[in-house]
Design an enzyme around this catalytic site. Sequence first.
Site, mmCIF file in Angstrom:
data_model
loop_
_atom_site.group_PDB
_atom_site.id
_atom_site.type_symbol
_atom_site.label_atom_id
_atom_site.label_comp_id
_atom_site.label_asym_id
_atom_site.label_seq_id
_atom_site.Cartn_x
_atom_site.Cartn_y
_atom_site.Cartn_z
ATOM 1 N N SER B 292 0.855 -1.175 0.000
ATOM 2 C CA SER B 292 0.000 0.000 0.000
ATOM 3 C C SER B 292 0.893 1.228 0.000
ATOM 4 O O SER B 292 2.008 1.197 0.501
ATOM 5 C CB SER B 292 -0.866 -0.007 1.251
ATOM 6 O OG SER B 292 -1.234 1.297 1.634
ATOM 7 N N ARG B 331 -22.273 -3.997 -45.731
ATOM 8 C CA ARG B 331 -21.275 -3.682 -44.701
ATOM 9 C C ARG B 331 -21.764 -2.419 -44.017
ATOM 10 O O ARG B 331 -22.191 -1.480 -44.673
ATOM 11 C CB ARG B 331 -19.878 -3.496 -45.301
ATOM 12 C CG ARG B 331 -19.343 -4.817 -45.864
ATOM 13 C CD ARG B 331 -17.818 -4.842 -45.995
ATOM 14 N NE ARG B 331 -17.372 -4.044 -47.122
ATOM 15 C CZ ARG B 331 -16.576 -2.984 -47.020
ATOM 16 N NH1 ARG B 331 -16.147 -2.583 -45.837
ATOM 17 N NH2 ARG B 331 -16.223 -2.325 -48.106
#
Lengths: 475, 475, 475, 475
Positions: B292, B331
């Site tokens: 930490s 497409r």
Amino acid sequence: MSSSESAIDFGLLSPGYAGTGAFERTCDLVFGRAMLDVESALAAAQARAGIIPQDCAQTIADVVARFELDTSVLATGVRDTANPVVQLVVQLESAVAAVDERAAGFLHYGSTSQDVLDTAIMLVSARVLEDIGQQLGRCTEALLGLIERFGDLPAAARTLTQHAVPTTFGLRAATWLRLVLDGAERVVAVRAALPVCMGGAAGTLSAYAEYASARTAGRVSATDVVPGFARELGLTARTVPWHGIRTPYLDLVHAIAVVTGGLGKIAADVLVLSRTEIGEVAEPGSPGRGQSSAMPQKRNPVLATLITTAARQLPAQALVVMQAMACEDERSAGAWHTEWQPIRECLRLCLGASSNAALLTEGLTVMPERMLENLKLTGAAIVAERLAAALAADLPKAMAKKVVTRAVGNGAADGAAVLATIGSITGREDLDIFRRNPVELFDPTRYLGQAADTVQEVVGAAPDVLDALSRMSHL
Amino acid sequence: MSSSESAIDFGLLSPGYAGTGAFERTCDLVFGRAMLDVESALAAAQARAGIIPQDCAQTIADVVARFELDTSVLATGVRDTANPVVQLVVQLESAVAAVDERAAGFLHYGSTSQDVLDTAIMLVSARVLEDIGQQLGRCTEALLGLIERFGDLPAAARTLTQHAVPTTFGLRAATWLRLVLDGAERVVAVRAALPVCMGGAAGTLSAYAEYASARTAGRVSATDVVPGFARELGLTARTVPWHGIRTPYLDLVHAIAVVTGGLGKIAADVLVLSRTEIGEVAEPGSPGRGQSSAMPQKRNPVLATLITTAARQLPAQALVVMQAMACEDERSAGAWHTEWQPIRECLRLCLGASSNAALLTEGLTVMPERMLENLKLTGAAIVAERLAAALAADLPKAMAKKVVTRAVGNGAADGAAVLATIGSITGREDLDIFRRNPVELFDPTRYLGQAADTVQEVVGAAPDVLDALSRMSHL
Amino acid sequence: MSSSESAIDFGLLSPGYAGTGAFERTCDLVFGRAMLDVESALAAAQARAGIIPQDCAQTIADVVARFELDTSVLATGVRDTANPVVQLVVQLESAVAAVDERAAGFLHYGSTSQDVLDTAIMLVSARVLEDIGQQLGRCTEALLGLIERFGDLPAAARTLTQHAVPTTFGLRAATWLRLVLDGAERVVAVRAALPVCMGGAAGTLSAYAEYASARTAGRVSATDVVPGFARELGLTARTVPWHGIRTPYLDLVHAIAVVTGGLGKIAADVLVLSRTEIGEVAEPGSPGRGQSSAMPQKRNPVLATLITTAARQLPAQALVVMQAMACEDERSAGAWHTEWQPIRECLRLCLGASSNAALLTEGLTVMPERMLENLKLTGAAIVAERLAAALAADLPKAMAKKVVTRAVGNGAADGAAVLATIGSITGREDLDIFRRNPVELFDPTRYLGQAADTVQEVVGAAPDVLDALSRMSHL
Amino acid sequence: MSSSESAIDFGLLSPGYAGTGAFERTCDLVFGRAMLDVESALAAAQARAGIIPQDCAQTIADVVARFELDTSVLATGVRDTANPVVQLVVQLESAVAAVDERAAGFLHYGSTSQDVLDTAIMLVSARVLEDIGQQLGRCTEALLGLIERFGDLPAAARTLTQHAVPTTFGLRAATWLRLVLDGAERVVAVRAALPVCMGGAAGTLSAYAEYASARTAGRVSATDVVPGFARELGLTARTVPWHGIRTPYLDLVHAIAVVTGGLGKIAADVLVLSRTEIGEVAEPGSPGRGQSSAMPQKRNPVLATLITTAARQLPAQALVVMQAMACEDERSAGAWHTEWQPIRECLRLCLGASSNAALLTEGLTVMPERMLENLKLTGAAIVAERLAAALAADLPKAMAKKVVTRAVGNGAADGAAVLATIGSITGREDLDIFRRNPVELFDPTRYLGQAADTVQEVVGAAPDVLDALSRMSHL
């Protein structure tokens, strides 16, 4: 308004499946009955394994057959215990006890809520998948018919919303068909694999085993019951408990996502093709269908809209199921509980979409003239790719492309004009393109590539899938 | 800061895969190179089919091998044309032309952007799936080892966060193993099916066919090229174009979701089990890991956190891919484009998670004493299910459950006290439960159901999967 | 290829923002620098509050100003500690210590990783929101210009893909403008509220308080530092720590979703309106924009496609942030970690979309003739609603609608024919509709309802929003 | 089983809101009635504006008041027309006509389906938001009570699942309270802004305007009706039609997401804190609540599980609404239709969660002894941050941290031992830390930072929010 009256639902806000029967096939009563069936099947299997008396299993089956759930109590039960099984067992137990107190002692014997609910969800899923399969069969037949009738019609292919090159209506429909077949194949496979869930309180089958051992003097183990349990319900015998292994749900939801996404693609195409300005197809008309509350002239593409709705909503439901896979502990506080409603909604949306797609494909009106008109809209431009290819016999490919870009301008020029422009841009008269038959060169209906081959390949795959679908629905 | 400098990424905000190599395996340059490989493979296959000259294909291959992408230009290209292929082809074409102008004419020959990009995505996916498979192999071995060493340790099973019944560490690890195997099976299957995409401008293979026909006097068709194209790239030869049939992506994403969700479940369990108050397992320690920035004493379950992150993020990416299936036109304008980044992110998250899971499972510290301490915390209550079963020999099952509920109270009572309470509640001394061996009855380590059988079944399935994984990585 | 080289990204797979600068504004280095700025600002604020020496804060500021992050080490650090701050502080600390060891002792003084990273995310968000605001200002001006030039043009309104009633291009553009204004208002409001995060190891500000108290003999509290800290960074001073209160992120993401969704609607309309068959608008042309790799004639609606991509991807990112709100503990293991990348992606997609929308609206080509042609396509049908209203003067409304439905048939009938049909269906010659001026009655350009009023109302709201945007960008 | 019987729902699969009344408050009949109310309000407003006769509006109101929807017909109608309004108007029209044919002619006068349905959704949302507000008021009061009684209790803060530093139960509850207040503030704000929707067929108010003009000789415009329409329904008068501007729904869903996410955080904490091994809080007990169907001893954290379920499901629903913002055309084919069910589900989940949260917070059992026991578990380690701060008076901060890391080892060392280790590691006896009062230094209850101040700040904000909530529920 009493509580149960007020809770009548009819799909008002769910156009993805309203009116298709999907709601009725998956409503709370259906799931309630499936849970009862699971309890009955468990008793039957335990009886066959010699763990509980045959007559008690029979009594349980009899009571289940005519049992009426008190639904308002069940809702309260869900809030009290975070699942509907605890209260359902309480109700059923007292009904069985009223007939034969001894039989009540063998109900839910060694079982746990999650076994009952997970198996019930699989049972309902199995039935709905079969329904979906039937609808996909209808779609398949309908698309085969469309291809037979209209497969050779030339049409403008569109990419990024613009005319691209010529294609055929057949290839468009074959794309739709392949999507339906993809979905059907996955539905058949996943239906065959749906497992029962039998793990007991925490996956060790503890009480199942305790009872089995005590009542058969150790001859029978808890897992011996699994095959019989599965057979009763038409599900797969899975002996590894899956309280914490949610793959079966992900597989289920995947198959459903493929079906619904594929139908969504069909719908997306129909929405484009039925636009006022395009008009190449129209939805099946029927009295009342497609009306607007404001505009008398409207004939809206309703079915495509409904299918689109389903296709847009489904992935969010699938996501919730996917996320629940990362559950904590032997049985989780929340992850499991988030799965139920989204799975049901997936079933509903998929059944609704496939039912609407069957209507849509069976009744689709195809407008050959409009296709041809649209195809001519962009004149020589729609074969620009071909012109560039022809020109590339003599010029570098990149330069050929640039010349054609200038020559076709913003569309709709006729062939002679285009050739003239090519001549003047290049300053050459010796190009191979000038020796080609201009009628053929500029005819979009003669620039269809291998569309016909692809259509045949897709069509050729349909019979096997239809066969598998038909076997599934006879389970 | 120049544009390219500013765009260096190193996973700062992506703990799901930072530092695992997943970023490097899927960064823009990798995709850029894959697109180049696709162009090269296409040329090679077309050469072998007699459509383009062998030496031109060779030149293209040579140029590709040493080509350096100008990345800043590519980004501009994406904005100009909505995909990276147009600009990439421009760059590559000019590099080829610098060597042999004729060869440049055969580059991207008949092709379209989507063919190149979809195939490149499949190519990168194939490699990453193989990497994932390797990591899953490591997880499998590690879990087999944990089961061998600690499989018989009894532990408290937890459901809805509360102690439930006893289980074994082995069953917990077997659940993890089964998830890894589920993922691995799907990775192997989907890897084998990844297709090339070859459809041309709009799915008809128009220009491919035009060139093939012109240059082979009609002997060779465009689809004849597909098998060679696929072989070059180690992908599957699919002749039906899938510009509008996005099932392959859904299948891919499904396999990835199963892997990542399964690893997420392992991580969820580790997060619970390594809580300060529970402490049954600890993450592998290494210098620097788990620190930490504020608290000197902390040893955070970092790997489980990283895997959890991936498991929480992945379904949202999968959803985007699912939704894109309902694309419009031959497409689409937008649907296709939304797929790329989410698919890449899926690959990254899954490779990151499996790589971190390999570390986690290989180094997991198991604390047998803490397991035993925790198991004893709830005293007789943890076998309450068994007591109810024993009592059900004499009392109606529902009543037996109620008696036990009262007798075990809020946990931690010892066996003698519980039996005494049962006696006083029922007012009966003749119950079978009083004749049972109380030591055995209350011993949680003797109420393990079929945990051991299930562990064996899962372990027995591992070799086949390991074998399949190993074959996959030798492709 | 070295690790850092391989990790260069340029938006290849992110058409939603490639080439717009959104990547560069939010890349890892930018976030890395923001974290450094946060450390520097914290030191400055603590110095001003008398907690640390002024010269040490100055040293920290100086070192930060010229600090070069070692990015490959940072990625490893993320994997070791699940966040980038721990390693970044290690690097920075040693750089500060190299100048003044004493100053290094006051770096990250009392702080924790989450304070630094959450504040850094807010800092980058603030800058990007200002950029977004600028782009929305451009969109606003552009739309005002389009309305001024083309606002009165009549056009066919479309509902469910079909011609509905007439509208104006002005109302269409006013809808777009109102969406831009909605987004801008929310951007301005949320920008003003972005808070710093200062909570210490677990929300008690423990070490901040410890140091503050020790070094000021209790005169200064930790929260006294917050206003100075916020002022340094141009953020809001929030004294309630929000490690477990993620509302600020949800508010941020909400504003971004409104902007991007609104632009997505504009793009969706442009995609429809620029279809080959509709052609009412065209995207701004520029050399290279809109090209296809296959088809020479194509001019694709690229910008609308890019914006659509962003609008489709964004909600999935927002969802991940929303789900992370339900985090456990004082600081969570996974929930927090899932937020970072999705928030960044939200910023990128929104900045990309607004930048592309600015280009799109500024350069949009409007085709008045095509609008008029399309409007005439459906002849009398487009005013069918009006005919039914007119007929309702004499007939029941439902019957009037039915009569009109039959009379307009499938579109394109002219007025005289429609009136004749109405006469023959109803068998009445006395209807009010026959006394109306038929030219006016059937003229779609005279059936525009209150379109003009609505346009004026929306236009009238723009100046205030432009003003607020301009104030924001001068922060 | 008749169709309507089979469709009775009672929340069986929706633990997020089963049994809370959320289903009944939002079922199909409620939405059906809301649509009827909208038709009635429109007629009333049009009557007041002089557009339709007062007595006709009164007739419509009378018929609406006693109208019974035929629900099975409505479902079919949804499938026919893609929305429920067309069929509902048909039914209502015939009921009105049965009383007064003239009045039927003024029903749905100039209106369109989307106006009716969007306004009805807003109407139901308004009522449900008021309900949610009430529940949040209960949560607020309950949390204030918990803070008053238990606010000062020290407890172990946990970050990444591990003990971090000491905190207080008060700060934990204040975090919960701040989340509830955040949600409440947004609910109040969004409730006040819910608009009516009035746009006509395509946003021009065409038929509204046509009728208004015809029947008032041009004195009254269509938008003049909006304020009266809104007043009838208790909604906001918005004159700009929002068929294509979906910001109101995004704002609604945002407020709901903040509420539900915040409650989800409370639930996530309760799930952790009520774990068997932690036991710092317990859910309110009541007969039947928390039972297992298998294990007699279980008292499951049911309410937290139910709230968690809601919090996990909600973002997916919100996503669907967000995505629908990018809709095409004046009214879309699919985007609009996808909004309805997710919005309803959002309302249900949020009301369910807030109702369950009220029960949870009102009845939460707090265990001070367990908190204290847990706090002591990690001995000196929990104040390691403080020790490092103390040591930093004499040593470089980074070194101080390292020394403490080694000294506290893996937790639970007592203060004297830790000090001795520090002495031996550093080899120094002159450190300031040795002069500190060791009892105070190591006492976790004296290392609470500014927890108390933060609690006071949050508590101080509650009265204004309670006041606003109370005003809202009197609307």
